[in-house]
Design an enzyme around this catalytic site. Structure first.
Site, PDB file in Angstrom:
ATOM      1  N   ASP A  42       1.207  -1.057  -0.113  1.00 38.03           N
ATOM      2  CA  ASP A  42      -0.090   0.322  -0.766  1.00 38.03           C
ATOM      3  C   ASP A  42       1.008   1.188  -0.078  1.00 38.03           C
ATOM      4  OD1 ASP A  42      -2.065   1.971   0.444  1.00 38.03           O
ATOM      5  OD2 ASP A  42      -3.141   0.569   1.823  1.00 38.03           O
ATOM      6  N   HIS A  94      -9.455  -1.430  -7.376  1.00 40.30           N
ATOM      7  CA  HIS A  94      -9.393   0.138  -6.514  1.00 40.30           C
ATOM      8  C   HIS A  94      -8.059   1.257  -7.518  1.00 40.30           C
ATOM      9  CE1 HIS A  94      -9.244   2.250  -2.593  1.00 40.30           C
ATOM     10  NE2 HIS A  94      -7.940   1.658  -3.039  1.00 40.30           N
TER      11      HIS A  94
HETATM   12  C1  HEM Z   1      -8.989   0.898   3.634  1.00 40.90           C
HETATM   13  C2  HEM Z   1      -8.994   1.061   2.679  1.00 40.90           C
HETATM   14  C3  HEM Z   1      -7.435   1.507   1.684  1.00 40.90           C
HETATM   15  C4  HEM Z   1      -7.438   0.291   1.090  1.00 40.90           C
HETATM   16  C5  HEM Z   1      -6.768  -0.810   1.752  1.00 40.90           C
HETATM   17  C6  HEM Z   1      -6.781   0.448  -0.016  1.00 40.90           C
HETATM   18  C7  HEM Z   1      -5.778  -0.197  -1.057  1.00 40.90           C
HETATM   19  C8  HEM Z   1      -4.753   0.191  -1.273  1.00 40.90           C
HETATM   20  C9  HEM Z   1      -3.795  -0.356  -2.484  1.00 40.90           C
HETATM   21  C10 HEM Z   1      -3.689  -1.747  -1.861  1.00 40.90           C
HETATM   22  C11 HEM Z   1      -3.557   0.322  -3.652  1.00 40.90           C
HETATM   23  C12 HEM Z   1      -2.437  -0.137  -4.781  1.00 40.90           C
HETATM   24  C13 HEM Z   1      -1.244   0.308  -4.140  1.00 40.90           C
HETATM   25  C14 HEM Z   1      -0.439   1.857  -3.863  1.00 40.90           C
HETATM   26  O1  HEM Z   1      -0.272   2.639  -4.959  1.00 40.90           O
HETATM   27  O2  HEM Z   1      -0.670   2.473  -3.045  1.00 40.90           O
HETATM   28  C15 HEM Z   1      -4.071   2.010  -4.035  1.00 40.90           C
HETATM   29  C16 HEM Z   1      -3.839   2.438  -3.988  1.00 40.90           C
HETATM   30  C17 HEM Z   1      -4.587   4.076  -3.992  1.00 40.90           C
HETATM   31  N1  HEM Z   1      -5.395   3.769  -3.431  1.00 40.90           N
HETATM   32 FE1  HEM Z   1      -6.433   3.017  -1.104  1.00 40.90          FE
HETATM   33  N2  HEM Z   1      -6.967   1.649  -0.133  1.00 40.90           N
HETATM   34  C18 HEM Z   1      -7.847   2.257   0.262  1.00 40.90           C
HETATM   35  C19 HEM Z   1      -8.360   3.335   0.286  1.00 40.90           C
HETATM   36  C20 HEM Z   1      -8.305   4.353  -0.494  1.00 40.90           C
HETATM   37  C21 HEM Z   1      -8.630   5.510  -0.049  1.00 40.90           C
HETATM   38  C22 HEM Z   1     -10.320   5.664   0.650  1.00 40.90           C
HETATM   39  C23 HEM Z   1      -8.238   6.563  -1.415  1.00 40.90           C
HETATM   40  C24 HEM Z   1      -9.080   8.082  -1.508  1.00 40.90           C
HETATM   41  C25 HEM Z   1     -10.567   8.439  -1.380  1.00 40.90           C
HETATM   42  C26 HEM Z   1      -7.799   5.782  -1.786  1.00 40.90           C
HETATM   43  C27 HEM Z   1      -6.998   6.086  -3.191  1.00 40.90           C
HETATM   44  C28 HEM Z   1      -5.920   5.669  -3.640  1.00 40.90           C
HETATM   45  C29 HEM Z   1      -4.832   6.221  -4.626  1.00 40.90           C
HETATM   46  C30 HEM Z   1      -5.796   7.414  -5.246  1.00 40.90           C
HETATM   47  C31 HEM Z   1      -4.386   4.970  -5.202  1.00 40.90           C
HETATM   48  C32 HEM Z   1      -3.284   4.988  -5.994  1.00 40.90           C
HETATM   49  C33 HEM Z   1      -4.003   4.743  -7.050  1.00 40.90           C
HETATM   50  C34 HEM Z   1      -2.764   4.841  -8.712  1.00 40.90           C
HETATM   51  O3  HEM Z   1      -2.674   6.105  -9.208  1.00 40.90           O
HETATM   52  O4  HEM Z   1      -2.490   3.061  -9.075  1.00 40.90           O
HETATM   53  N3  HEM Z   1      -7.789   4.675  -1.310  1.00 40.90           N
HETATM   54  N4  HEM Z   1      -5.174   1.548  -2.674  1.00 40.90           N
END
Ligand code: HEM
Length: 414
Positions: free
Chosen positions: A234, A325
């Protein structure tokens, strides 16, 4: 004296190689020279030159993150291992004068604790001796303005977020007139600093909620990324080196106390591990669009690679699911990017095996332009929503950093 272009803070007199930035990586000169459990300076510099973010394992218990400067520390600081986040409500009758007093008290306490010195009335001074990259970051909620007669100075965006379809918000984890984010590599030091600073202002406040969090032990994964409790890497596509552009308020019409400050969104997001257990590995990878083992997108490459959202499989279906996601969270508008700084929380309610999720924190200069559109899109459709539920929500204004002789948010009281 060196000046860090990202944090804007003074990094102190240092002979540290330019690629090893003490403010961002929490390495004091002393830590570099004498700390790190015998790790040679050359090894640290080598890692930096190899293009890696400095490994937190390389920091010593004496590592100091400078806190006086253009921006508060604890925002673009590479996330430390431990978090204590406390929201406070102002006691009845606290006016602007008493709020100012509170912020003066915190300025002094943070000044000392983050630099390895006990607070003025510290009853356990030994716990302050080795700060281990301690940072303390202060934010103001809307109540800090409405309750103190400062309503006319409240930024218009400083209010609860709009309702989103997938949330089940609990008041017990929401709101707050003030927030204190304490982060560090040593949970004992973090606990001490949080208690000291809370104790110091108890005549003015009550604690509304406290959220503790952790990431990985130093060295487990590259600093900046962590494995969350779904087992995912993450933080891979987070801002990296471009923070200043997206995080710190630079609108010249902003009030002086906010110019150089930021906006902070806190969401408590429950992760349902019991139903996640029912999902096989391909299903888990499909939900996010990245591989579990190395974090690479399902379209190939490495953890650092951007996903190819147009790629199709042999049957003509998108390799990255339409509701994955990363597809729903990413934005085509680069000005909507923000800094994610989440931590895992672990509750302990009797009778349940797991009560876990994220204390999900984001910093951006403009909540309405950067964060809300992304959250709205994700709330409407995101495979991950089957297993995650926001249960708490709060918004804070983070005052700019303080320079020598100043106290937090002082321009607010002019
Ligand atoms: C428990 C809640 C969440 C989990 C487990 C989670 C998990 C992840 C994971 C595994 C990734 C892919 C690796 C990375 O690029 O970091 C990711 C990407 C991302 N997450 Fe989350 N996330 C959560 C909540 C959120 C929330 C609330 C937001 C915003 C509203 C968010 C926005 C993003 C964004 C902007 C990316 C990068 C997307 C990209 O440009 O590839 N995430 N998240």
């Amino acid at each position: 004296m060196t000046h860090d272009p990202i944090s804007g803070n003074e990094a102190g007199e240092s002979s540290v190689p330019e690629s090893v930035d003490p403010q961002r990586e929490g390495l004091s000169r002393r830590a570099l020279l004498f700390g790190g459990g015998g790790l040679a300076v050359g090894a640290i510099a080598g890692a930096a030159l190899a293009g890696n973010v400095i490994d937190r394992a390389a920091t010593s218990v004496d590592a100091i993150v400078p806190w006086r400067g253009a921006h508060q520390a604890g925002i673009v600081t590479t996330p430390q291992g431990f978090l204590t986040l406390i929201a406070f409500d102002l006691a009845d009758g606290v006016d602007a004068l008493r709020l100012e007093r509170l912020l003066r008290i915190w300025t002094d306490g943070i000044d000392r604790l983050t630099q390895g010195r006990p607070g003025l009335t510290d009853t356990e001074p030994e716990l302050a001796a080795h700060p281990a990259r301690l940072t303390c970051t202060v934010g103001l909620g809307s109540g800090a303005f409405t309750q103190t007669g400062l309503e006319s100075r409240r930024p218009v965006w400083l209010r609860p977020l709009p309702a989103f379809p997938n949330e089940e918000l609990d008041e017990a984890w929401s709101g707050g007139d003030l927030v204190l984010q304490v982060c560090g590599e040593d949970p004992s030091v973090v606990a001490h600093a949080a208690r000291f600073l809370a104790k110091d202002v108890r005549d003015f406040t009550t604690v509304r909620w406290t959220q503790n969090g952790f990431r990985n032990a130093a060295g487990q994964v590259p600093a900046g990324t962590f494995r969350n409790q779904f087992g995912q890497l993450d933080g891979s596509q987070n801002l990296q080196g471009e923070e200043a552009q997206y995080v710190f308020i630079d609108d010249p019409t902003a009030p002086a106390w906010l110019l150089g400050g930021s906006t902070m969104v806190v969401r408590r997001i429950r992760m349902n591990l019991d139903t996640w257990d029912e999902l096989d590995r391909p299903g888990r990878e499909n939900a996010v669009g990245r591989r579990l083992d190395d974090g690479a997108p399902l379209t190939g490459g490495t953890e650092a690679s951007a996903a190819d959202l147009d790629a199709k499989n042999a049957l003509g279906f998108p390799v990255i699911d339409q509701a994955a996601h990363i597809r729903r969270s990413r934005t085509d508008d680069p000005t909507q990017r923000f800094l994610r700084r989440p931590y895992t929380y672990q509750g302990e309610p009797a009778g349940t095996i797991s009560d876990t999720g994220q204390v999900w924190i984001a910093f951006q200069k403009d909540i309405e332009h950067q964060y809300i559109p992304v959250q709205r899109r994700q709330s409407e459709l995101d495979l991950l929503n089957v297993w995650i539920t926001p249960i708490g929500s709060a918004v804070f204004a983070v005052p700019r950093g303080v320079r020598e002789g100043e106290f937090l948010a002082q321009d607010l009281f002019g």
